[in-house]
Write an enzyme that holds these catalytic residues in place. Structure first.
Site, short mmCIF file in Angstrom:
data_model
loop_
_atom_site.label_atom_id
_atom_site.label_comp_id
_atom_site.label_asym_id
_atom_site.label_seq_id
_atom_site.Cartn_x
_atom_site.Cartn_y
_atom_site.Cartn_z
N GLY A 146 0.45 -4.88 1.01
CA GLY A 146 -0.72 -5.01 -0.05
C GLY A 146 -0.42 -5.70 -1.53
O GLY A 146 -1.14 -6.10 -2.10
N ALA A 176 0.75 -1.14 -0.01
CA ALA A 176 -0.12 -0.09 -0.01
C ALA A 176 0.96 1.11 -0.12
O ALA A 176 2.10 1.00 0.52
CB ALA A 176 -0.83 -0.05 1.13
N GLU A 217 -0.57 -9.19 -0.80
CA GLU A 217 -2.17 -9.49 -0.63
C GLU A 217 -2.86 -9.36 -1.92
O GLU A 217 -3.75 -10.11 -2.03
CB GLU A 217 -2.52 -8.48 0.51
N GLU A 261 4.51 -4.97 7.14
CA GLU A 261 3.85 -3.72 7.74
C GLU A 261 4.22 -3.71 9.34
O GLU A 261 4.23 -2.52 9.73
CB GLU A 261 2.33 -4.19 7.82
#
Ligand code: CAA
Length: 259
Positions: free
Chosen positions: A110, A66, A113, A133
């Protein structure tokens, strides 16, 4: 068709290709990128000419997570008001058509993911996967703690989520996260060949096969087997099933009607 700023979407025959295109930021996934991916998946899912969707990045990065710079100033309320799910961050996971992630370089946070939302991950030998993260003081936010654990088991998922370390392609394949590893310069050829093969199958049967495998993650073994049996029987209502078996018996290639 939607128009896009951060991704490139192309139809190559029956394969829809979504290429993440923020190379200077290692394809960091901002909310806008997730919205664009969701729109592209919607377009390709609605396109009768498309039988498989391939998501990829570039040689250095599938996606490095992200967008940390976008998230950095945000507070709790901001993340409640615009969370990843609301931005379509999990749209790939709800796609009914088969999806493949072709991963080269970093697939972190992300990015890992997003790859795990796809049905199949094909990795180049340069791929690196991780959920770092924790090093930023947060945790996976778009399914990483759940999908990684289901894919590689608790011990390795804990290892990755708690240390933030990356695993290379070989470890990812050993762990069951990726289905195959190919040399970096062959990644797109191999991934496209797999996507074209899938797209050549009967579309409703591919959707049923996908649905059956996905049930394994959502239900008990006995219920999953019941679902599989119902779907298996349902294929006998399809002319593609009749054609597939007739073609086998007649020693010829099947000519699927629904593709
Ligand atoms: N967000 C925003 N920008 C990013 C980014 C990210 N996730 N990852 C890389 N970038 C940017 C860098 O800031 C850098 O920009 P500048 O040139 O403006 O400085 C550019 O991309 C190139 O990156 P690096 O110089 O860091 O490249 P490197 O080769 O030295 O290192 C890397 C590569 C190890 C992947 C490193 O970039 C890195 O650690 N990135 C962050 C990985 C990460 O923590 N991901 C998780 C994000 S949080 C998340 O995803 C939450 C969630 O679950 C939803």
């Amino acid at each position: 068709m939607s128009t896009f700023e951060h991704i490139i979407v192309e139809s190559k025959g029956a394969v829809g290709v979504i290429r993440l295109n923020r190379p200077k930021m290692l394809n960091a996934l901002s909310f806008a990128v997730f919205r664009e991916i969701a729109a592209a998946v919607g377009d390709l899912e609605a396109d009768d000419g498309i039988g498989c969707i391939l998501i990829t990045g570039n040689e250095k990065a599938f996606a490095a997570g992200a967008d940390v710079k976008e998230m950095q100033p945000k507070g709790f309320i901001d993340m409640v008001n615009e969370d990843f799910k609301a931005s379509g961050g999990d749209r790939v996971a709800t796609c009914r058509k088969p999806t493949i992630a072709a991963v080269s370089g970093y697939a972190l946070g992300g990015g890992c993911e997003l790859a795990m939302m796809c049905d199949i991950i094909i990795a180049s030998d340069t791929a690196k996967f991780g959920q770092p993260e924790i090093t930023l003081g947060t945790i996976p936010g778009i399914g990483g703690s759940q999908r990684l654990t289901r894919a590689v088991g608790k011990a390795k998922a804990m290892d990755l989520c708690l240390t933030g370390r990356m695993m290379d392609a070989a470890e990812a394949e050993r762990s069951g996260l990726v289905s195959r590893i190919v040399p970096a310069d062959k990644l797109m050829d191999e991934a496209m060949a797999a996507a074209e093969k899938i797209a050549s199958m009967s579309r409703p049967v591919a959707a049923m096969a996908k649905s059956a495998v996905n049930r394994a993650f959502e239900t008990t073994l006995s219920e999953g087997i019941n679902v599989e049996r119902d779907l298996f029987r349902s294929t006998f209502a399809l002319d593609d099933r009749a054609e597939g078996m007739a073609a086998f018996v007649e020693k010829r290639k099947p000519n699927n009607k629904h593709r």
